[in-house]
Design a protein around this motif. Structure first.
Motif, PDB file in Angstrom:
ATOM      1  N   VAL A   1     124.154  84.508  90.901  1.00  0.00           N
ATOM      2  CA  VAL A   1     125.270  83.567  90.736  1.00  0.00           C
ATOM      3  C   VAL A   1     126.566  84.320  90.458  1.00  0.00           C
ATOM      4  O   VAL A   1     127.639  83.939  90.928  1.00  0.00           O
ATOM      5  N   ALA A   2     126.478  85.419  89.688  1.00  0.00           N
ATOM      6  CA  ALA A   2     127.674  86.240  89.451  1.00  0.00           C
ATOM      7  C   ALA A   2     128.230  86.790  90.756  1.00  0.00           C
ATOM      8  O   ALA A   2     129.442  86.859  90.956  1.00  0.00           O
ATOM      9  N   GLY A   3     127.336  87.204  91.652  1.00  0.00           N
ATOM     10  CA  GLY A   3     127.804  87.652  92.964  1.00  0.00           C
ATOM     11  C   GLY A   3     128.484  86.537  93.733  1.00  0.00           C
ATOM     12  O   GLY A   3     129.503  86.755  94.400  1.00  0.00           O
ATOM     13  N   ALA A   4     127.936  85.323  93.665  1.00  0.00           N
ATOM     14  CA  ALA A   4     128.542  84.188  94.371  1.00  0.00           C
ATOM     15  C   ALA A   4     129.898  83.817  93.792  1.00  0.00           C
ATOM     16  O   ALA A   4     130.743  83.275  94.498  1.00  0.00           O
ATOM     17  N   TYR A   5     130.136  84.118  92.512  1.00  0.00           N
ATOM     18  CA  TYR A   5     131.404  83.820  91.857  1.00  0.00           C
ATOM     19  C   TYR A   5     132.347  85.018  91.822  1.00  0.00           C
ATOM     20  O   TYR A   5     133.447  84.916  91.287  1.00  0.00           O
ATOM     21  N   SER A   6     131.935  86.139  92.367  1.00  0.00           N
ATOM     22  CA  SER A   6     132.741  87.353  92.275  1.00  0.00           C
ATOM     23  C   SER A   6     134.085  87.196  92.976  1.00  0.00           C
ATOM     24  O   SER A   6     134.227  86.427  93.935  1.00  0.00           O
ATOM     25  N   LYS A   7     135.081  87.945  92.500  1.00  0.00           N
ATOM     26  CA  LYS A   7     136.388  87.953  93.158  1.00  0.00           C
ATOM     27  C   LYS A   7     136.408  88.879  94.363  1.00  0.00           C
ATOM     28  O   LYS A   7     137.392  88.896  95.103  1.00  0.00           O
ATOM     29  N   THR A   8     135.354  89.640  94.556  1.00  0.00           N
ATOM     30  CA  THR A   8     135.241  90.524  95.716  1.00  0.00           C
ATOM     31  C   THR A   8     134.416  89.814  96.787  1.00  0.00           C
ATOM     32  O   THR A   8     133.267  89.432  96.553  1.00  0.00           O
ATOM     33  N   TRP A   9     135.002  89.638  97.950  1.00  0.00           N
ATOM     34  CA  TRP A   9     134.365  88.802  98.966  1.00  0.00           C
ATOM     35  C   TRP A   9     133.029  89.383  99.448  1.00  0.00           C
ATOM     36  O   TRP A   9     132.121  88.644  99.815  1.00  0.00           O
ATOM     37  N   SER A  10     132.922  90.691  99.450  1.00  0.00           N
ATOM     38  CA  SER A  10     131.663  91.287  99.921  1.00  0.00           C
ATOM     39  C   SER A  10     130.498  90.937  98.992  1.00  0.00           C
ATOM     40  O   SER A  10     129.361  90.738  99.440  1.00  0.00           O
ATOM     41  N   TYR A  11     130.777  90.842  97.679  1.00  0.00           N
ATOM     42  CA  TYR A  11     129.726  90.424  96.746  1.00  0.00           C
ATOM     43  C   TYR A  11     129.331  88.968  96.986  1.00  0.00           C
ATOM     44  O   TYR A  11     128.150  88.608  96.873  1.00  0.00           O
ATOM     45  N   ARG A  12     130.309  88.141  97.288  1.00  0.00           N
ATOM     46  CA  ARG A  12     130.000  86.728  97.554  1.00  0.00           C
ATOM     47  C   ARG A  12     129.128  86.591  98.811  1.00  0.00           C
ATOM     48  O   ARG A  12     128.177  85.811  98.841  1.00  0.00           O
ATOM     49  N   GLU A  13     129.473  87.363  99.819  1.00  0.00           N
ATOM     50  CA  GLU A  13     128.671  87.323 101.039  1.00  0.00           C
ATOM     51  C   GLU A  13     127.265  87.839 100.783  1.00  0.00           C
ATOM     52  O   GLU A  13     126.275  87.237 101.231  1.00  0.00           O
ATOM     53  N   ASP A  14     127.154  88.940 100.045  1.00  0.00           N
ATOM     54  CA  ASP A  14     125.831  89.504  99.743  1.00  0.00           C
ATOM     55  C   ASP A  14     124.981  88.518  98.944  1.00  0.00           C
ATOM     56  O   ASP A  14     123.755  88.436  99.146  1.00  0.00           O
ATOM     57  N   ALA A  15     125.598  87.788  98.033  1.00  0.00           N
ATOM     58  CA  ALA A  15     124.841  86.822  97.224  1.00  0.00           C
ATOM     59  C   ALA A  15     124.259  85.725  98.102  1.00  0.00           C
ATOM     60  O   ALA A  15     123.091  85.324  97.935  1.00  0.00           O
ATOM     61  N   LEU A  16     125.032  85.225  99.056  1.00  0.00           N
ATOM     62  CA  LEU A  16     124.521  84.177  99.943  1.00  0.00           C
ATOM     63  C   LEU A  16     123.395  84.699 100.828  1.00  0.00           C
ATOM     64  O   LEU A  16     122.400  84.005 101.070  1.00  0.00           O
ATOM     65  N   LEU A  17     123.539  85.928 101.323  1.00  0.00           N
ATOM     66  CA  LEU A  17     122.486  86.502 102.162  1.00  0.00           C
ATOM     67  C   LEU A  17     121.220  86.771 101.346  1.00  0.00           C
ATOM     68  O   LEU A  17     120.093  86.608 101.849  1.00  0.00           O
ATOM     69  N   ALA A  18     121.407  87.167 100.070  1.00  0.00           N
ATOM     70  CA  ALA A  18     120.239  87.370  99.213  1.00  0.00           C
ATOM     71  C   ALA A  18     119.525  86.048  98.939  1.00  0.00           C
ATOM     72  O   ALA A  18     118.285  85.982  98.923  1.00  0.00           O
ATOM     73  N   LEU A  19     120.308  84.993  98.738  1.00  0.00           N
ATOM     74  CA  LEU A  19     119.714  83.670  98.528  1.00  0.00           C
ATOM     75  C   LEU A  19     118.996  83.202  99.791  1.00  0.00           C
ATOM     76  O   LEU A  19     117.909  82.589  99.717  1.00  0.00           O
ATOM     77  N   TYR A  20     119.558  83.486 100.946  1.00  0.00           N
ATOM     78  CA  TYR A  20     118.917  83.164 102.226  1.00  0.00           C
ATOM     79  C   TYR A  20     117.536  83.829 102.302  1.00  0.00           C
ATOM     80  O   TYR A  20     116.528  83.200 102.653  1.00  0.00           O
TER      81      TYR A  20
END
Length: 855
Positions: free
Chosen positions: A437-456
Motif C-alpha cells: 500500500v505504501a508503494g501504491a501511495y508513493s510520490k514516485t510513480w515507478s513505485y506506484r506502478e510496481d505496487a499495482l504489478l505486484a498486486l496483479y
C-alpha cells in the motif's frame, strides 16, 4: 577571437508558468529554461537581442530530455523586429534550421547539446520551434529549451574585410605570421579559436561562482604566458583543471539540494548545504594558500546573477568579477524546475556524474602534486552529444540518483505512509500489507506502478481453495487501490491499473466463482472514474480510457449487468468539459452498434431522450454525433423514432440539424429529399423552356418558307397585272375591283414580333426593321445577336458567347457580370423581381409590369 555574447530576451510567443523565456539568460546547473504553454499552437517563437552588434560564429542549444521540438529555425536581423517598429525595421533573414532527435534510444533521459557553426552579422536573433516529437512523457505536447549560447565577434559598422586586411598587414610588419605551419593547432594560430570556457557545457555543469574563478585564473594564465612566467602559468593550468572538477561536484550538490527541497526533505537539503559550504571553504583556503587568488575573504553569492551573461567573460573583454567579493541575490523562483516530477529523471548534471572526486579533505588540495587527474576538457563525457549528427547519449547512473534521492525510507523502497494515508487505506493495509500500500501511495510513480504489478501477480497466484471472505476482502481492497490509480496522471500507472482491473473481472472472479455482485461492485466503483478520464486534457489518456470502457462493456461478465449503458445515457451536464461530452456520446454511438436496444441496457426511450438533448449541446462534434445516432436508430425502428422529434414542417426545418435529420429519414425511406425535389422541378422547368425554344425555332422556319412561297407567287403574277393596267390606260376596259389578300399571304409585310404591317416590310425591309426599329427585339451587346427583350436575361446566362462571365442576382433575377455581382448584391439597390404569375420583367428598364404576352 570569438567569445560568448550576452543577450536579453525581447519577446516570446508564450510560456508555461515558472518557465519564462528570460530563464535562458542564465547558464547554471539548476536553471529551468523555457517551456512552451500546454497544447500550444505551433510554431513557437523567441526573439533575443544581443548586447552588441556582432558576427555570430557559433550557436548552441541544450534541448529538453522529452519536450523536444522536431526542428528549430534561426533568423537574424540588424534592427528591432518589424512588429516593434513596423515602418523602420528590416525583416529577419533566415540562416537555416537544425533537426533534433526524438531521444527514443535513451528513453528520454538525456539532453541533446546541438552546436551549429554560422557566419552572420546582426543584433537580433529569432528562434522558431516547430511541432514536438511525440513520446509518452510529453503529455501536453510542449517544446522546451534548457539553454541557448551565442558565440561571436563584435562587428564594426565599417567593412569587416578591410579590418581583416589591416590586421594581417600589421601582423606582417611585426613579424607575426598567423599562417605559420608551426602554429597550427595552437590557440594563437587560429583566428577562429573558441575557448572551452565559452562553451555552453562549461556553464551548465559548473558551479557559477567556481566558473567565475576559473575564468579569472584563465586570464592570469594568459598574462603569465605573455610575461614568460611559465612556472606560474603551469601552476594555474593545473589549478584550473582541478577547479573544473570541483565546480562540477558543487554543481551536483546544488542540484541534489534543490531535489531535496522539491521533495520537502529539509534535513537532506540542510545536509547538502553544509556539505557545500565545508567543501567550498576548503577549496578557497587552498586557493589563497597557493596565492592563486587575492587574499580577501571570499563569500559565495546567495544565488545566480540576476543579469544576463554579457561578453565580459571573453578573454578579450575581461572585466572585474565583483560577485566573488560581494553578496548578490536572485529570486528563488528561478529554480522552479520540478526535478521530482513523476516523469523520467532529468539528469541535469553531466560530467559530475562521471567524476571520481575523492570526498575526503585531501581532494581539495590544489597543489601541483595533487592526486586528481586532469582530464582534457574535450574528452570529458557529457549527457548530450556535441557532434553535428547529435545522437543523445544516455548518462551513466551515479551511486545516488540525483532525480530521486530516498526520502525517509530505506534505499530502493517507497516512503512510509503518512497518518492521513493510514487512516484512508487502513483496511487495505490490513489485507494487503503496508509495504504494498505504501508503494501504491508513493510520490514516485515507478513505485506506484510496481505496487499495482505486484498486486496483479499476487491475485493471479491466489490458490483456488481460498476462503470466500478472504477472496472478497482482497478483491474489494484491490478495487480501492485501482480506483485511486485510475486518477493517476502518469500513463504507465494508469495503464497498470487498467490491466489489474481487467484481470480481476475476467480472470480472478470467474476463477474463484465469485457472484455477480462482486463484478457489479468492480464496475460501479470504477466506471465513474473511467468516464471522468475520458475528458482528460491528454488525448492519449482519453483514447485509452474510452477504448477500455468499450472493451469492458463487451466482457461477458459485464455485458449482462447492463451497468455501463445506464451511465452513458445520463444527460450531458452543462458545465462538463467538451472532451468529456464528445467521449460520452462517441462511446454511446459505438456501443449501440455492438449491444443494440434488445435488453442490453440501451432502450429506444433512453437513447432518443439523450440524443435529442445532445442536439442542443454547444459543441458541434457532439451535435453531429447525436444526429448520426438518431439516424442509426431510425434505420431499426422507423415510426417509433418520430415520436421523440418535432413535426416535419417548414418551421422545424429552419433548424439545420432537424433539416438534416428529416432529409436523412427520406434517404433511408427511399423518398426524394427536399433538395432533390427542387432539382427535379428545376430540370422540368428547363425542359419546358427548351421545348418552347424549339417551337419558336420551328415557327421561324415556317415563316421563312412562307416568305419564299410569297416571293415565287409575286414573280408569276407580275406580267398579268401590268397588262391589265395597260388596258385600263387605253380605255378599253373598266378597272377591276382590288383583289383581297388571300389567307396564305396574311404574313406578307408583317412583323411577327411586334405585329406592325408595312409595305416597306420586304425581305430586306424586315431584316432592317428587326435590326434597328422593332420595339420587341434588341441586340446583345456581347455577341451582337438579335434576341427578344423578354429572353435577354436567359440568353446572357445560357446562350451568349460570354455566358461564363455572367451570374444571376437572386433578388432581381437579372444577369449581372460576375465581377460586379458581389457589389451588386451587397448594395441592394436593384428592384426586386416578382414571380412570373404576378408580373413580367423588363431587363432593360428593370421594371415589373402586368403578366401575359399582350402586356
Amino acid at each position: 577571437m570569438p567569445h560568448k555574447i550576452g543577450f536579453v530576451v525581447v519577446s516570446s510567443s508564450g510560456h508555461e508558468d515558472g518557465f519564462s523565456a528570460r530563464e535562458l539568460m542564465i547558464h547554471a546547473p539548476t536553471v529551468s529554461g523555457w517551456r512552451s504553454p500546454r497544447f500550444c499552437q505551433f510554431p513557437q517563437e523567441i526573439v533575443l537581442q544581443m548586447v552588441e552588434r556582432c558576427r555570430i560564429r557559433k550557436l548552441q542549444l541544450l534541448a529538453h530530455q522529452y519536450m523536444i521540438p522536431s526542428k528549430v529555425e534561426f533568423y537574424i536581423s540588424e534592427s528591432l523586429p518589424e512588429y516593434f517598429v513596423p515602418y523602420q525595421a528590416e525583416r529577419f533573414r533566415r540562416l537555416g534550421y537544425i533537426s533534433l532527435c526524438d531521444n527514443e534510444k535513451t528513453g528520454c533521459k538525456a539532453r541533446e547539446l546541438k552546436s551549429v557553426y554560422v557566419d552572420a552579422v546582426g543584433q537580433f536573433l529569432k528562434l522558431i520551434f516547430h511541432e514536438n516529437h511525440v513520446n509518452k512523457y510529453n503529455m501536453y505536447n510542449q517544446v522546451a529549451l534548457v539553454a541557448v549560447n551565442i558565440i561571436g565577434d563584435p562587428a564594426d559598422f565599417s567593412d569587416e574585410s578591410n579590418i581583416t586586411s589591416r590586421e594581417k598587414l600589421i601582423d606582417h610588419y611585426l613579424g607575426h605570421n598567423s599562417e605559420d605551419p608551426a602554429l597550427e593547432g595552437t590557440c594563437t594560430g587560429k583566428s577562429d579559436y573558441i575557448s572551452p570556457l565559452d562553451d555552453l557545457a562549461f556553464d551548465m555543469y559548473q558551479d557559477p561562482e567556481v566558473a567565475q574563478i576559473i575564468r579569472k585564473l584563465d586570464e592570469r594564465k594568459r598574462e603569465a604566458v605573455q610575461k614568460e612566467r611559465y612556472d606560474y602559468a603551469k601552476k594555474l593550468k593545473q589549478a584550473i583543471a582541478d577547479l573544473q572538477k570541483v565546480g562540477e561536484r558543487l554543481g551536483r550538490y546544488e542540484v541534489e539540494k534543490r531535489c531535496a527541497v522539491e521533495k520537502e526533505d529539509y534535513d537532506l537539503a540542510k545536509e547538502k548545504k553544509q556539505q557545500m559550504e565545508r567543501f567550498r571553504s576548503q577549496v578557497y583556503e587552498q586557493l589563497q594558500l597557493h596565492s592563486l587568488v587575492d587574499g580577501e575573504p571570499m563569500r559565495r553569492p546567495s544565488d545566480l546573477p540576476a543579469q544576463p551573461l554579457a561578453h565580459s567573460a571573453s578573454p578579450h573583454h575581461q572585466q572585474p568579477v565583483p560577485s566573488l567579493l560581494q553578496e548578490e541575490s536572485a529570486p528563488e523562483s528561478r529554480f522552479a524546475e520540478p526535478f521530482l516530477q513523476e516523469k523520467p529523471p532529468a539528469h541535469a548534471l553531466g560530467p559530475s556524474q562521471h567524476s571520481t572526486v575523492d570526498p575526503s579533505p585531501r581532494a581539495t588540495d590544489l597543489h601541483l602534486k595533487t592526486h586528481l587527474q586532469s582530464v582534457p576538457y574535450d574528452e570529458r563525457p557529457l549527457p548530450a552529444s556535441r557532434k553535428q549528427p547529435a545522437v543523445a547519449l544516455e548518462p551513466e547512473k551515479s551511486d545516488s540518483d540525483v532525480s530521486e534521492p530516498p526520502r525517509g525510507g530505506a534505499a530502493g523502497e517507497p516512503e512510509p505512509l503518512t497518518e492521513k494515508a493510514l487512516r484512508e487505506a487502513g483496511p487495505a493495509v490490513d489485507v494487503l500489507g503496508e509495504s504494498l500500500v505504501a508503494g501504491a501511495y508513493s510520490k514516485t510513480w515507478s513505485y506506484r506502478e510496481d505496487a499495482l504489478l505486484a498486486l496483479y501477480k499476487r491475485l493471479m497466484e491466489t490458490p483456488a481453495g481460498t476462503a470466500k471472505e478472504e477472496l472478497k476482502s482482497m478483491l474489494r481492497t484491490s478495487i480501492f487501490l485501482v480506483r485511486r490509480a485510475l486518477r493517476d496522471i502518469v500513463t504507465p500507472v494508469f495503464q497498470a491499473s487498467l490491466k489489474l482491473l481487467k484481470m480481476i473481472i475476467t480472470q480472478y472472479i470467474p476463477k474463484h466463482k465469485l457472484s455477480k455482485l462482486e463484478t457489479a461492485h468492480c464496475v460501479e466503483r470504477t466506471i465513474p472514474v473511467l468516464l471522468t478520464r475520458t475528458g482528460d486534457s491528454s488525448a492519449r489518456l482519453r483514447v485509452i480510457a474510452s477504448n477500455f470502457i468499450q472493451e469492458m462493456a463487451l466482457f461477458k461478465e459485464v455485458r449482462s449487468l447492463q451497468i455501463i449503458p445506464s451511465y452513458l445515457v445520463q444527460p450531458l451536464k452543462a458545465n462538463s468539459s467538451n472532451h468529456l461530452a464528445m467521449s460520452q456520446i462517441g462511446l454511446l454511438a459505438r456501443l449501440l452498434k455492438d449491444l443494440g436496444t434488445g435488453g442490453m441496457g440501451f432502450t429506444i426511450d433512453n437513447v432518443m431522450k439523450f440524443s435529442v438533448s445532445a442536439l442542443e449541446h454547444r459543441v458541434y462534434e457532439v451535435r453531429e454525433t447525436a444526429v448520426r445516432v438518431i439516424l442509426d436508430m431510425y434505420k431499426q425502428h422507423r415510426a417509433f423514432i418520430l415520436e421523440y422529434l418535432p413535426p416535419d414542417d417548414n418551421t422545424t426545418r429552419k433548424n439545420v440539424l432537424y433539416k438534416t435529420i428529416f432529409e436523412g429519414f427520406a434517404k433511408i425511406d427511399g423518398r426524394p429529399t427536399e433538395a432533390e425535389i427542387r432539382a427535379q422541378k428545376k430540370a422540368a422547368t428547363e425542359e419546358a423552356e427548351k421545348r418552347k425554344k424549339e417551337e419558336i425555332k420551328a415557327l421561324q422556319g415556317q415563316l421563312a418558307t412562307l416568305k419564299d412561297i410569297q416571293a415565287e407567287a409575286q414573280g408569276k403574277e407580275g406580267p398579268s397585272v401590268e397588262a391589265e393596267s395597260q388596258d385600263t390606260q387605253g380605255g378599253k376596259a373598266a378597272p377591276p375591283p382590288a383583289p383581297e389578300v388571300p389567307d396564305n399571304h396574311y404574313l406578307d409585310n408583317l412583323c411577327i414580333f411586334c405585329g406592325e404591317r408595312s409595305e416597306s416590310f420586304t425581305e430586306e425591309g424586315l431584316d432592317r426593321h428587326y435590326w434597328k426599329r422593332c420595339p420587341v427585339l434588341t441586340r446583345c451587346a456581347h455577341c451582337k445577336q438579335v434576341v427578344e427583350i423578354s429572353s435577354l436575361t436567359e440568353h446572357l446566362l445560357t446562350e451568349c458567347d460570354k455566358k461564363d462571365g455572367f451570374g444571376k442576382c437572386y433578388r432581381c433575377s437579372e444577369a449581372v457580370l460576375k465581377e460586379e455581382l458581389p457589389r451588386h448584391i451587397k448594395t441592394k439597390e436593384c428592384n426586386p423581381a416578382k414571380p412570373e404569375k404576378l408580373a413580367n420583367r423588363c431587363p432593360l428598364c428593370h421594371e415589373n409590369f402586368s403578366p401575359g404576352e399582350e402586356d
